[in-house]
Design a protein around this motif. Structure first.
Motif, PDB file in Angstrom:
ATOM      1  N   LEU A 190      46.285  18.809  35.410  1.00  0.00           N
ATOM      2  CA  LEU A 190      45.377  19.827  35.677  1.00  0.00           C
ATOM      3  C   LEU A 190      44.620  19.975  34.097  1.00  0.00           C
ATOM      4  N   ARG A 191      45.538  19.974  33.297  1.00  0.00           N
ATOM      5  CA  ARG A 191      44.818  19.979  31.924  1.00  0.00           C
ATOM      6  C   ARG A 191      43.889  18.618  31.652  1.00  0.00           C
ATOM      7  N   LEU A 192      44.781  17.641  31.915  1.00  0.00           N
ATOM      8  CA  LEU A 192      43.973  16.296  31.557  1.00  0.00           C
ATOM      9  C   LEU A 192      42.801  16.174  32.402  1.00  0.00           C
ATOM     10  N   ALA A 193      42.661  16.512  33.629  1.00  0.00           N
ATOM     11  CA  ALA A 193      41.558  16.628  34.662  1.00  0.00           C
ATOM     12  C   ALA A 193      40.241  17.671  34.103  1.00  0.00           C
ATOM     13  N   GLY A 194      40.660  18.351  32.915  1.00  0.00           N
ATOM     14  CA  GLY A 194      39.399  19.081  32.319  1.00  0.00           C
ATOM     15  C   GLY A 194      39.716  20.554  32.457  1.00  0.00           C
ATOM     16  N   GLY A 195      40.827  20.959  33.130  1.00  0.00           N
ATOM     17  CA  GLY A 195      41.204  22.367  33.224  1.00  0.00           C
ATOM     18  C   GLY A 195      41.566  23.031  31.830  1.00  0.00           C
ATOM     19  N   GLY A 196      40.736  24.096  31.561  1.00  0.00           N
ATOM     20  CA  GLY A 196      41.121  24.930  30.438  1.00  0.00           C
ATOM     21  C   GLY A 196      42.455  25.666  30.494  1.00  0.00           C
ATOM     22  N   ARG A 197      42.717  26.174  29.215  1.00  0.00           N
ATOM     23  CA  ARG A 197      44.047  27.184  29.391  1.00  0.00           C
ATOM     24  C   ARG A 197      44.015  28.533  30.075  1.00  0.00           C
ATOM     25  N   GLY A 198      42.620  28.825  29.895  1.00  0.00           N
ATOM     26  CA  GLY A 198      42.403  30.059  30.638  1.00  0.00           C
ATOM     27  C   GLY A 198      42.418  29.896  32.076  1.00  0.00           C
ATOM     28  N   GLN A 199      41.729  28.807  32.437  1.00  0.00           N
ATOM     29  CA  GLN A 199      42.037  28.234  34.070  1.00  0.00           C
ATOM     30  C   GLN A 199      43.454  28.487  34.413  1.00  0.00           C
ATOM     31  N   LEU A 200      43.976  27.561  33.668  1.00  0.00           N
ATOM     32  CA  LEU A 200      45.509  27.576  34.240  1.00  0.00           C
ATOM     33  C   LEU A 200      46.407  28.757  34.270  1.00  0.00           C
ATOM     34  N   ARG A 201      46.153  29.706  33.324  1.00  0.00           N
ATOM     35  CA  ARG A 201      46.557  31.134  33.356  1.00  0.00           C
ATOM     36  C   ARG A 201      46.138  31.844  34.543  1.00  0.00           C
ATOM     37  N   ARG A 202      44.918  31.717  34.896  1.00  0.00           N
ATOM     38  CA  ARG A 202      44.319  32.329  36.229  1.00  0.00           C
ATOM     39  C   ARG A 202      45.012  31.943  37.197  1.00  0.00           C
ATOM     40  N   LEU A 203      44.948  30.359  37.401  1.00  0.00           N
ATOM     41  CA  LEU A 203      45.582  29.961  38.514  1.00  0.00           C
ATOM     42  C   LEU A 203      46.994  30.352  38.837  1.00  0.00           C
ATOM     43  N   LEU A 204      47.845  30.521  37.822  1.00  0.00           N
ATOM     44  CA  LEU A 204      49.230  30.842  38.131  1.00  0.00           C
ATOM     45  C   LEU A 204      49.317  32.415  38.448  1.00  0.00           C
ATOM     46  N   LEU A 205      48.316  33.344  37.535  1.00  0.00           N
ATOM     47  CA  LEU A 205      48.454  34.485  37.970  1.00  0.00           C
ATOM     48  C   LEU A 205      47.955  35.208  39.232  1.00  0.00           C
ATOM     49  N   SER A 206      47.135  34.189  39.747  1.00  0.00           N
ATOM     50  CA  SER A 206      46.601  34.607  40.865  1.00  0.00           C
ATOM     51  C   SER A 206      47.518  34.112  41.945  1.00  0.00           C
ATOM     52  N   GLU A 207      48.124  32.965  41.593  1.00  0.00           N
ATOM     53  CA  GLU A 207      49.299  32.756  42.825  1.00  0.00           C
ATOM     54  C   GLU A 207      50.528  33.604  42.656  1.00  0.00           C
ATOM     55  N   ALA A 208      50.972  34.238  41.480  1.00  0.00           N
ATOM     56  CA  ALA A 208      51.720  35.271  41.497  1.00  0.00           C
ATOM     57  C   ALA A 208      51.389  36.427  42.238  1.00  0.00           C
ATOM     58  N   VAL A 209      49.916  36.867  42.364  1.00  0.00           N
ATOM     59  CA  VAL A 209      49.576  38.148  43.182  1.00  0.00           C
ATOM     60  C   VAL A 209      49.769  37.836  44.473  1.00  0.00           C
ATOM     61  N   LEU A 210      49.210  36.538  45.067  1.00  0.00           N
ATOM     62  CA  LEU A 210      49.435  36.209  46.229  1.00  0.00           C
ATOM     63  C   LEU A 210      50.848  36.272  46.699  1.00  0.00           C
ATOM     64  N   LEU A 211      51.706  35.669  46.075  1.00  0.00           N
ATOM     65  CA  LEU A 211      53.165  35.547  46.363  1.00  0.00           C
ATOM     66  C   LEU A 211      53.708  36.984  46.525  1.00  0.00           C
ATOM     67  N   GLY A 212      53.354  37.802  45.341  1.00  0.00           N
ATOM     68  CA  GLY A 212      53.782  39.019  45.176  1.00  0.00           C
ATOM     69  C   GLY A 212      53.284  40.021  46.469  1.00  0.00           C
ATOM     70  N   GLY A 213      52.069  39.732  46.944  1.00  0.00           N
ATOM     71  CA  GLY A 213      51.542  40.454  47.952  1.00  0.00           C
ATOM     72  C   GLY A 213      52.157  40.153  49.277  1.00  0.00           C
ATOM     73  N   ILE A 214      52.410  38.720  49.372  1.00  0.00           N
ATOM     74  CA  ILE A 214      53.127  38.258  50.848  1.00  0.00           C
ATOM     75  C   ILE A 214      54.559  38.788  50.476  1.00  0.00           C
ATOM     76  N   GLY A 215      55.446  38.699  49.443  1.00  0.00           N
ATOM     77  CA  GLY A 215      56.590  39.309  49.631  1.00  0.00           C
ATOM     78  C   GLY A 215      56.479  40.709  49.682  1.00  0.00           C
ATOM     79  N   THR A 216      55.696  41.538  49.210  1.00  0.00           N
ATOM     80  CA  THR A 216      55.573  43.229  49.542  1.00  0.00           C
ATOM     81  C   THR A 216      55.360  43.410  51.075  1.00  0.00           C
ATOM     82  N   ALA A 217      54.249  42.508  51.462  1.00  0.00           N
ATOM     83  CA  ALA A 217      53.964  42.806  53.087  1.00  0.00           C
ATOM     84  C   ALA A 217      55.264  42.466  53.816  1.00  0.00           C
ATOM     85  N   ALA A 218      56.252  41.530  53.435  1.00  0.00           N
ATOM     86  CA  ALA A 218      57.611  41.609  54.209  1.00  0.00           C
ATOM     87  C   ALA A 218      58.646  42.430  53.680  1.00  0.00           C
TER      88      ALA A 218
END
Length: 636
Positions: free
Chosen positions: A101-129
């Protein structure tokens, strides 16, 4: 970005499902423990209870609150630890994808936002269950507390709407916190280093791990050193927590310890597959450490807690037997049993102890603190005769009190306000103190005549009996049986020891039961997540000439080697509690005591091998289902 996330999810779904599962179970445990704790703490006593029954109700509630609070603390710790380690391992397993992803042009901030957004999504799914799962867990916890007698009959925990906010907060917070540090580190690694797994990407022992390992390791050492200075109560608490600190320290240092210990295992004696398993174990440091970490915590806490409870119960039983003399014990109700027993032919001396519920207020004004407990109404001289080592109670007469073996209700020279049952005894001067016992006991000793007779009418009484030399013990026992239940002192001590063992087992089951299952699921999840990224590795091994069965057996040997290391480090973590228990019992009781429940230790070890072995076989067979040529070709 969304398409990339979906592609990653479909390809590596075990990573995401495992992360969501850990959040779900963590939320369920915390939610359930918190609701049970609040429901027990706010439980109202039924109307029409006598003073003794009301005291029993209050004691039951107090025990329930204590156990629920400990369960909540243990659940919260496991949730933070397991979710954090799972999310960090999930990010580490994706370092190649993140580098691309970084080699394809993704920046550090984009990578962190991707991982944090996935954490929020998975946290929400886990909480709902986790919220509905928490209701089932709450029903089981309340049933368990009631079945073991730790809460009053008919106890039902109450649902509170605001718990939804707590559950959401816990689920999202632990998910985001678990991925935050890993995301920051992943964004700082150079893409080419991540692809080649070199440089910063290959460094597993981070500054955070060194800091956590050193801090908790120092904490474990401090608890072991200070436990004998903590007395009967403080020493036990410090001894129990020593294994917790040591387990966290070993888990933090596992990337260093696991490969180091792996080099000591006799891999060459097991043939080619064992050598391959050993090499994979040493090379896959992240995977091995992530599997070993929850196993270290599980084994360390289970063995440490079990040995501590068993050892303290054993020490308490031995201490009580050494501190009790006489021939018979008569258990009855009310103060009349004592004088009646004294008149039986063959009885040389007696000491009657009546148990009454008390509330003790220490301090005045805004500094006043009131605690509930129990007091023994005794004759000081008789009490000293039947309880060796309690000399110094001569001043216990009139409007005075003595600190009992349970302590926590005053010290000599202090004035405390005491209420016994429904009677207000007013301020009493504490004139002496009985030696504190590791098994606890009454908070205060009160002289006979201070508590009104009507408060003692239905009070449980225990009369210790010494016989004349040559007296017929069986005849005396038959005679005094008319007023109560009779046992020899040895029988009474053995029965009390059995009750302590049963209580220790019940306490361990309540506190560690569901938490232990959660930690075990964390171990299983780590094995599954670790195997999900090994399809190319398994395909390459098969292309090199190994059969599918050989690859599966090699993975099984590797899993069992990690299990051996995890068990070893877990036992070493529990060893800090063993040392603290020996030191505490030596100081408090005069005899160092350690009772290790070896059948339980064997059960834990065998269970760990069965669980990790079965999980490894299932996941490796699934990972080798695709033909190696097809899988390697798709990676070109």
């Amino acid at each position: 970005m969304l398409r990339l996330s979906w592609s990653t999810f479909t390809e590596r779904w075990p990573l995401f499902v495992g992360a969501a599962l850990t959040v779900c179970l963590g939320v369920a445990l915390v939610q359930s423990s918190l609701l049970v704790l609040i429901s027990v703490a706010t439980l109202d006593a039924p109307a029409g209870l006598s003073t003794t029954e009301l005291a029993g109700f209050a004691e039951s509630v107090e025990v329930g609150v204590t156990l629920s609070a400990l369960t909540l603390a243990f659940s919260a710790f496991l949730t933070v630890f397991i979710v954090g380690s799972t999310f960090a391992f999930t990010v580490a397993q994706r370092r190649r994808d993140l580098a691309l992803l970084r080699l394809a042009g993704g920046g550090r901030g984009q990578l962190r936002r991707l991982l944090l957004s996935e954490a929020v999504l998975l946290g929400g799914i886990g909480t709902a269950a986790g919220v509905p799962v928490g209701l089932a867990v709450m029903a089981f916890q309340s049933w368990l507390l009631g079945a073991l007698g730790f809460v009053p009959p008919g106890f039902t925990p109450q649902w509170r709407t605001w718990i939804l906010g707590v559950s959401v907060g816990v689920g999202l917070a632990v998910a985001v916190a678990g991925v935050l540090v890993a995301a920051r580190r992943a964004s700082r690694v150079q893409p080419l280093e991540a692809l080649r797994d070199s440089g910063e990407a290959a460094r597993v022992m981070t500054a955070g791990r060194w800091g956590a390992g050193g801090l908790f390791g120092a904490g474990a050492v401090a608890l072991v050193v200070l436990s004998p200075l903590g007395g009967a109560g403080g020493g036990q608490a410090m001894a129990v927590n020593a294994a917790l600190c040591a387990a966290v320290a070993f888990s933090a240092l596992s990337p260093l310890l696991v490969p180091g210990i792996a080099r000591l295992l006799p891999a060459q004696a097991g043939g080619v597959l064992a050598e391959l398993a050993g090499a994979n174990l040493r090379d896959g440091v992240r995977r091995s450490a992530s599997i070993a970490a929850p196993l270290i915590v599980l084994v360390g806490l289970l063995l440490g807690q079990t040995a501590a409870l068993t050892s303290f119960a054993t020490a308490a039983a031995a201490e009580q037997r050494r501190g009790t003399s006489g021939d018979l014990v008569v258990e009855a109700t009310g103060a009349a049993a004592g004088p009646w027993v004294s008149g039986v032919p063959g009885v040389a001396a007696t000491s009657t102890e009546l148990t009454v519920p008390i509330s003790v207020t220490r301090g005045t004004g805004e500094d006043a603190e009131t605690e509930r407990g129990a007091a023994l109404v005794v004759d000081p001289a008789a009490y000293e005769r039947f309880h060796p080592g309690t000399a110094g109670l001569a001043g216990l007469r009139g409007r005075a009190a003595a600190a009992g073996p349970g302590g926590d209700a005053g010290s000599p020279g202090e004035t405390v306000a005491v209420r016994a049952g429904g009677a207000d005894l007013g301020p009493l001067l504490v004139v002496a103190a009985a030696p504190a016992r590791i098994g606890g006991g009454a908070n205060l000793l009160l002289p006979a005549g201070l508590v009104p007779e009507h408060e003692l009418a239905d009070a449980p009484s225990r009369t210790f009996v010494a016989l004349h030399p040559g007296a017929d013990g069986m005849a005396v026992a038959a005679a005094v049986a008319a007023v109560g239940e009779v046992h020899t002192v040895d029988e009474w001590s053995a029965r009390d020891a059995a009750a302590r063992d049963a209580m220790s087992t019940s306490v361990l089951l309540v506190i560690m039961g569901l938490g232990g299952v959660y930690a075990l699921i964390g171990v299983i999840n780590a094995v599954v997540v670790g195997a999900s990224a090994r399809r190319p590795e398994f395909a390459a091994a098969r292309a090199a000439g190994l059969s599918r069965g050989q690859v599966v057996r090699s993975a099984l040997l590797e899993s069992w080697a990690v299990t051996v290391i995890g068990l070893l480090l877990g036992v070493l973590a529990a060893g800090t509690t063993f040392l603290a228990v020996l030191a505490t019992t030596a100081v408090v009781t005069g005899a160092a005591t350690l009772a290790v429940p070896w059948p339980f230790v064997l059960t834990v070890c065998v269970g760990a091998f069965l669980v990790t072995g079965a999980t490894s076989v299932i996941t490796s067979m699934s990972a080798t289902r695709t033909l190696p040529v097809a899988l390697l070709g798709s990676r070109e």
